[in-house]
Design an enzyme around this catalytic site. Structure first.
Site, PDB file in Angstrom:
ATOM      1  N   ASP A 366      24.526   5.099 -13.986  1.00  0.00           N
ATOM      2  CA  ASP A 366      23.864   5.630 -12.802  1.00  0.00           C
ATOM      3  C   ASP A 366      24.496   6.950 -12.383  1.00  0.00           C
ATOM      4  O   ASP A 366      25.109   7.646 -13.193  1.00  0.00           O
ATOM      5  CB  ASP A 366      23.896   4.575 -11.688  1.00  0.00           C
ATOM      6  CG  ASP A 366      22.725   4.676 -10.723  1.00  0.00           C
ATOM      7  OD1 ASP A 366      22.722   5.590  -9.879  1.00  0.00           O
ATOM      8  OD2 ASP A 366      21.791   3.857 -10.814  1.00  0.00           O
ATOM      9  N   ASP A 367      24.387   7.299 -11.142  1.00  0.00           N
ATOM     10  CA  ASP A 367      24.798   8.594 -10.598  1.00  0.00           C
ATOM     11  C   ASP A 367      26.272   8.887 -10.883  1.00  0.00           C
ATOM     12  O   ASP A 367      27.111   7.982 -10.890  1.00  0.00           O
ATOM     13  CB  ASP A 367      24.544   8.572  -9.089  1.00  0.00           C
ATOM     14  CG  ASP A 367      24.548   9.947  -8.468  1.00  0.00           C
ATOM     15  OD1 ASP A 367      24.839  10.932  -9.167  1.00  0.00           O
ATOM     16  OD2 ASP A 367      24.248  10.033  -7.261  1.00  0.00           O
ATOM     17  N   LYS A 476      16.281   6.125 -15.318  1.00  0.00           N
ATOM     18  CA  LYS A 476      16.020   5.803 -13.910  1.00  0.00           C
ATOM     19  C   LYS A 476      15.832   7.125 -13.173  1.00  0.00           C
ATOM     20  O   LYS A 476      16.770   7.916 -13.026  1.00  0.00           O
ATOM     21  CB  LYS A 476      17.171   5.006 -13.297  1.00  0.00           C
ATOM     22  CG  LYS A 476      16.932   4.626 -11.834  1.00  0.00           C
ATOM     23  CD  LYS A 476      18.080   3.810 -11.278  1.00  0.00           C
ATOM     24  CE  LYS A 476      17.864   3.448  -9.805  1.00  0.00           C
ATOM     25  NZ  LYS A 476      19.005   2.673  -9.254  1.00  0.00           N
ATOM     26  N   ASP A 478      15.267   9.070  -9.879  1.00  0.00           N
ATOM     27  CA  ASP A 478      15.491   8.858  -8.451  1.00  0.00           C
ATOM     28  C   ASP A 478      15.034  10.069  -7.647  1.00  0.00           C
ATOM     29  O   ASP A 478      14.854  11.172  -8.176  1.00  0.00           O
ATOM     30  CB  ASP A 478      16.976   8.576  -8.196  1.00  0.00           C
ATOM     31  CG  ASP A 478      17.198   7.631  -7.026  1.00  0.00           C
ATOM     32  OD1 ASP A 478      16.261   7.443  -6.219  1.00  0.00           O
ATOM     33  OD2 ASP A 478      18.308   7.078  -6.912  1.00  0.00           O
ATOM     34  N   ASN A 480      15.997  11.105  -3.541  1.00  0.00           N
ATOM     35  CA  ASN A 480      16.739  10.516  -2.437  1.00  0.00           C
ATOM     36  C   ASN A 480      16.645  11.243  -1.104  1.00  0.00           C
ATOM     37  O   ASN A 480      17.593  11.244  -0.331  1.00  0.00           O
ATOM     38  CB  ASN A 480      18.208  10.357  -2.833  1.00  0.00           C
ATOM     39  CG  ASN A 480      18.427   9.124  -3.685  1.00  0.00           C
ATOM     40  OD1 ASN A 480      17.987   8.032  -3.327  1.00  0.00           O
ATOM     41  ND2 ASN A 480      19.072   9.297  -4.811  1.00  0.00           N
ATOM     42  N   SER A 525      12.993   5.948  -5.467  1.00  0.00           N
ATOM     43  CA  SER A 525      13.186   6.938  -4.415  1.00  0.00           C
ATOM     44  C   SER A 525      13.962   6.251  -3.295  1.00  0.00           C
ATOM     45  O   SER A 525      13.379   5.688  -2.375  1.00  0.00           O
ATOM     46  CB  SER A 525      11.845   7.468  -3.906  1.00  0.00           C
ATOM     47  OG  SER A 525      12.052   8.395  -2.854  1.00  0.00           O
ATOM     48  N   GLY A 527      15.317   3.530  -3.716  1.00  0.00           N
ATOM     49  CA  GLY A 527      14.687   2.216  -3.840  1.00  0.00           C
ATOM     50  C   GLY A 527      13.182   2.375  -3.810  1.00  0.00           C
ATOM     51  O   GLY A 527      12.580   2.990  -4.690  1.00  0.00           O
ATOM     52  N   ASP A 546      16.586  -0.419  -2.454  1.00  0.00           N
ATOM     53  CA  ASP A 546      18.046  -0.324  -2.570  1.00  0.00           C
ATOM     54  C   ASP A 546      18.729  -1.543  -1.979  1.00  0.00           C
ATOM     55  O   ASP A 546      19.933  -1.746  -2.182  1.00  0.00           O
ATOM     56  CB  ASP A 546      18.547   0.933  -1.852  1.00  0.00           C
ATOM     57  CG  ASP A 546      18.453   2.173  -2.728  1.00  0.00           C
ATOM     58  OD1 ASP A 546      18.179   2.035  -3.933  1.00  0.00           O
ATOM     59  OD2 ASP A 546      18.670   3.285  -2.203  1.00  0.00           O
TER      60      ASP A 546
END
Length: 728
Positions: A366-367, A476, A478, A480, A525, A527, A546
């Site tokens: 992930d990030d 994934k 995203d 945000n 986005s 979640g 999320d």
């Protein structure tokens, strides 16, 4: 197949397996809506009534006939400037500053197959599965045309609607309001069902009476949003899960939207679905055209379970695309709640080794893997691998993960830029921000102007240079923050920026899919902030929320299930105490809830006890066994978790030979009373056996009387029962 035209009265009839949709091009060329509901035969124009209504205007064509008014007649595509004072589907600002568009029927054609919308997502179907009706309308003064598009999928009881606006005049016009679907009802007393929320608590079910005045659901955030989902249901007052008339309208679009429902002065009801009119004024020059995104319509006479299943089948089979739309998705573990930003290459390999031992199939990074990204204040836009942090190249990391027998996935956020980034320092004008004003920040990040191709190209090339370093099986995607500073340096027409931005996102996704057809993309986005039908066209699954707390997720997934299939719901088992709520639930409960989606894990597997690891192994095996049923079965809501003591739902195979029943106790009391869960969707005269038990139960018994839920001590206990039909 599904579209008929009766020439004498100019009546159009759209037939699906169980529904009829009918409208008429009348003597003046107006399109009048006649009927939408359970299958009927013959013309329904007798339902139209004509009276002299005070203060209801009359078109000039009607001469002295005061009984003919667009203010009272049901319409297919109402516009501003015709004497209809209800909400219009289309408002056009002409070159002389006037707001008027009087569209009249000119011609039509019927085509086998389903229309497509260049640059926009839309339901698709073959010539054997669908038909398209095109209605050409025109304003005689301005020569503005509207091509009304109707797609009919009889097997699914689905009708889709879109509109193409064409400027055949000599002056530029501006579209200031655009809805692709209008439903006018001459009678009926409806409830409006919508799905509101916030970050980490999306798509809450709300049912309120449709009252006089206007009720509006909308997003002005640049995305479909956590706050309101671009879908609504109109249901008659007595409609339940199993009986009653109800209608759904779902917008196939991922940006700002407006859904409107109103009861007028004559107790007629109107529902509209389309683009948000705020921050929107789209220029269309001579010879140019504009597409209004698609709305999906469906109707059920058998309650909301059937309504949901119509949408689920359509979205699974005719909206989601690519190799993964019908494939069982890999069980994954995501690094986010395991380590957040605090990972290294070695910690990822450790997580991967634990995952491989437990039967998990994929590790998702992930990030935090790029630039100087050690918190959420920096480096977005700098899609360069932080090899110092990983201790190796991305290609080497992927190879090491693959050597463990795992697939590899990667998180990206292409639409965003940090002010503390090389990209922003070099191209500050690439961010959406208003000149001479400080930008509004969200999560300490700004939004890139994806309406501009050169910006998309730059980000695309950077990200592809990373993806090309190894086999990335999953992305994934995203997003945000909401979009607040609406200004693009590339145009003087700022009212077009948000629409073009969404088209840019779709263009980027389409290019990714073409370049990496074997890669599964999950939308996200924060979640569920962009959980909509438009994204499903590109990403066959979307991170539901999320909030990974199992008990909150029951409510979130309950609301989601009214519109969207379980196969698209990203849902994971996370650690306890839960990182969002602090709640403690058993691993079994978390697993049962997460299996109502694509299933995976969001925790540090190395912190599990040996007993918990064995339970994870068992969960993975169960999910892989049940996954085809979960992904393709009919979904039934067996309780209302907002009111009942339990949350219950089931998946039933199309042939009714198997079912998976899931129950979570939400409330526990002293000297507890017994709850009975009544099944749906079984064959009444058939017999079923619960896996691991000898007793046989008739389908009728399970549906009429139900199964008792055990009374046991403990909080939030969960039960999962697999039923298979047996031959007597």
């Amino acid at each position: 197949m599904g579209i008929e035209f009766e020439n004498e009265k100019r009546i159009f009839t759209l037939q699906t397996d169980h529904t009829t949709y009918q409208f008429q091009a009348d003597a003046y060329g107006f399109l009048l809506h006649l009927y939408y509901g359970k299958t009927v035969y013959g013309g329904m124009d007798y339902l139209l009534t004509y009276y002299d209504r005070g203060f209801s205007a009359n078109p000039y064509d009607a001469n002295q006939d005061r009984t003919y008014s667009m203010d009272a007649l049901p319409q297919e595509f109402p516009t501003s400037g015709t004497g209809d004072f209800r909400s219009p589907a289309l408002t056009v600002k002409n070159s002389d500053g006037t707001y008027s568009c009087d569209l009249r029927y000119k011609s039509h054609r019927i085509i086998n197959g389903k229309y497509s919308l260049p640059g926009l997502p839309a339901v698709y179907a073959t010539e054997d599965e669908a038909q398209t009706l095109e209605i050409l309308m025109e304003d005689a003064v301005t020569k503005v045309q509207a091509v009304l598009l109707y797609g009919v999928l009889p097997k699914y009881d689905i009708i889709t609607r879109s509109v193409k606006i064409i400027n055949q005049g000599e002056e530029k016009i501006h579209i200031s309001k655009a809805a692709s679907a209008c439903l006018d009802f001459v009678s009926g007393d409806y409830d409006l069902i919508s799905f509101y929320g916030r970050h980490a608590m999306e798509r809450n079910f709300q049912r309120v009476p449709l009252s006089h005045g206007k009720q509006i659901l909308r997003s002005r955030r640049g995305t479909s949003s956590h706050q309101y989902n671009p879908a609504m249901i109109l249901a008659e007052k007595d409609t339940t899960e199993e009986s009653g008339n109800c209608y759904a309208m779902v917008f196939v679009y991922s940006g700002c939207f407006k859904a409107e429902a109103e009861k007028d002065q004559f107790n007629q009801s109107r529902a509209l679905m389309g683009l948000a009119s705020e921050l929107f004024s789209y220029p269309v020059g001579p010879g140019e055209s504009f597409l209004i995104p698609e709305t999906v319509l469906t109707y059920s006479a058998e309650g909301m379970s059937q309504l949901s299943q119509n949408l689920h089948r359509c979205f699974r089979n005719h909206l989601c695309r690519g190799k993964f739309k019908n494939e069982v998705r890999p069980v994954l573990v995501n690094s986010w709640e395991a380590d957040y930003f605090n990972f290294t290459g070695e910690s990822l390999l450790k997580l991967g080794r634990e995952a491989a031992k437990l039967g998990i199939e994929m590790l998702v990074l992930d990030d935090g893997w790029f630039g100087e990204r050690n918190d959420d204040n920096t480096s977005l836009g700098d899609w360069v691998v932080n090899e110092k942090k990983l201790g190796c190249t991305m290609g080497e990391l992927i190879g090491k993960i693959n050597d463990l027998g795992l697939k590899f996935g990667l998180w990206i956020e292409p639409e965003m830029v940090s002010e503390d980034s090389d990209l922003y320092r070099e191209h500050p004008d690439w961010a959406l921000q208003i000149p001479k004003r400080h930008p509004v920040r969200g999560r300490n990040q700004l939004v890139l102007d994806f309406s501009r191709k050169e910006i998309r190209d730059h980000v695309f090339d950077q990200i592809c240079s990373v993806l090309d370093q190894g086999k990335v099986d999953y992305i994934k995607w995203d997003m945000n923050r909401s979009i607040s500073d609406i200004y693009s340096s590339e145009t003087k027409e700022q009212g077009k920026v948000l629409y073009d931005y969404v088209l840019g996102v779709y263009d980027f996704l389409e290019r990714l899919l073409k370049r990496y057809p074997d890669t599964l993309i999950e939308g996200c986005s924060g979640g569920g902030g962009r959980f909509d039908a438009g994204m499903l066209y590109y990403t066959p699954q979307i991170w539901c929320s999320d909030n990974t707390d199992a008990i909150d997720r029951i409510e979130i997934q309950y609301g989601t299930s009214f519109i969207y299939p379980a196969s698209c719901v990203g849902s994971h088992v996370s650690a306890v105490p839960n990182h969002q709520t602090g709640r403690v639930t058993s691993l079994n409960t978390r697993g049962v809830v997460a299996m109502a989606g694509t299933f995976g894990y969001e925790l540090n597997l190395g912190l599990l006890s040996d007993k918990e690891k064995e339970e994870v192994k068992d969960q993975v095996k169960k999910f892989k066994a049940y996954a085809p049923l979960i992904q393709n079965g009919d979904y039934y809501r067996l309780s209302d978790p907002l009111k009942d003591e339990l949350g219950a739902w089931a998946f039933v195979s199309e042939d009714r030979s198997e079912a998976l029943v899931n129950v979570v106790m939400l409330k526990q009391h002293g000297n507890m009373t017994v709850n009975y869960v009544k099944m749906r969707g079984l064959v009444p005269e058939a017999y079923y056996r619960i896996d691991g038990h000898d007793r046989l139960y008739s389908g009728a018994a399970l549906m009429q009387a139900g199964l008792p839920v055990p009374i046991e001590s403990g909080e939030y206990l969960a039960y999962q029962k697999y039923l298979r039909r047996v031959e007597q």
